[in-house]
Design an enzyme around this catalytic site. Structure first.
Site, mmCIF file in Angstrom:
data_model
loop_
_atom_site.group_PDB
_atom_site.id
_atom_site.type_symbol
_atom_site.label_atom_id
_atom_site.label_comp_id
_atom_site.label_asym_id
_atom_site.label_seq_id
_atom_site.Cartn_x
_atom_site.Cartn_y
_atom_site.Cartn_z
ATOM 1 N N HIS A 63 47.616 -12.175 -18.576
ATOM 2 C CA HIS A 63 48.304 -13.073 -19.504
ATOM 3 C C HIS A 63 48.298 -12.392 -20.872
ATOM 4 O O HIS A 63 47.564 -11.418 -21.087
ATOM 5 C CB HIS A 63 47.579 -14.412 -19.570
ATOM 6 N N GLU A 65 46.997 -13.150 -23.690
ATOM 7 C CA GLU A 65 45.670 -13.105 -24.323
ATOM 8 C C GLU A 65 44.794 -12.046 -23.655
ATOM 9 O O GLU A 65 44.086 -11.293 -24.337
ATOM 10 C CB GLU A 65 44.975 -14.471 -24.229
ATOM 11 N N CYS A 93 45.345 -20.752 -21.320
ATOM 12 C CA CYS A 93 44.973 -21.418 -20.071
ATOM 13 C C CYS A 93 43.448 -21.354 -19.949
ATOM 14 O O CYS A 93 42.784 -20.647 -20.716
ATOM 15 C CB CYS A 93 45.660 -20.722 -18.896
ATOM 16 N N CYS A 96 42.097 -17.736 -19.813
ATOM 17 C CA CYS A 96 42.148 -17.029 -21.092
ATOM 18 C C CYS A 96 41.176 -17.626 -22.102
ATOM 19 O O CYS A 96 40.502 -16.897 -22.834
ATOM 20 C CB CYS A 96 43.568 -17.040 -21.631
#
Length: 162
Positions: A63, A65, A93, A96
């Site tokens: 992701h 991040e 999320c 993360c």
């Protein structure tokens, strides 16, 4: 070594948060279909320390991040986290946010909320970042959501879909 004092995100001028969110948005534009971009900034001098965009098609854990955290480690090693702020186009999320907590990043600022991401068609694990942070009482970081959300909400709503 003494612990780093918490970063007071509310004390940082809104224009500064917007400046770094715009850099996260620039990163997000590298992946128009999944426009999750992030940057890490050192709070003391506002130096850009790392950047990244979603690379989930290559690796499902990358992701925005996570890619940015990886970039930080590649550039600076696994140190200095408490002095940094991570800016991201979408609320982290649980995966993360947990990585942010485990790294000890000093603060996280996001634009679009998980609720909005769900509304515009992104599958999400429905656990908000503050809930993840609350489950980790050892983490002393700050949280701020909604910075430039109108802009990123539009970006997520109008993204190309296959």
């Amino acid at each position: 070594m003494a612990p780093v004092p918490p970063i007071d995100l509310q004390a940082i001028p809104p224009a500064t948060h917007e400046r770094f969110m715009r850099l996260a948005i620039e990163q997000a534009r590298r992946n128009p279909a999944f426009p999750f971009g992030a940057v890490i900034v050192r709070a003391a001098d506002l130096q850009l320390m790392a950047e990244g965009a979603n690379e989930g098609s290559r690796n499902p854990t990358l992701h925005g991040e996570m890619r940015t955290i990886q970039d930080y480690v590649e550039r600076h090693g696994n140190q200095g986290w408490g002095e940094t702020i991570l800016y991201t186009t979408g609320e982290p999320c649980p995966m993360c946010m947990s990585a942010i907590v485990w790294a000890g990043i000093g603060g996280v600022v996001w634009a679009t909320s998980i609720a909005t991401l769900k509304r515009v068609g992104f599958d999400q694990v429905d656990i908000a970042s503050p809930a993840v942070a609350a489950a980790a009482p050892f983490w002393r970081g700050g949280i701020l959501g909604g910075v430039l959300a109108a802009e990123t909400d539009r970006m997520f709503e109008t993204r190309p879909r296959s």
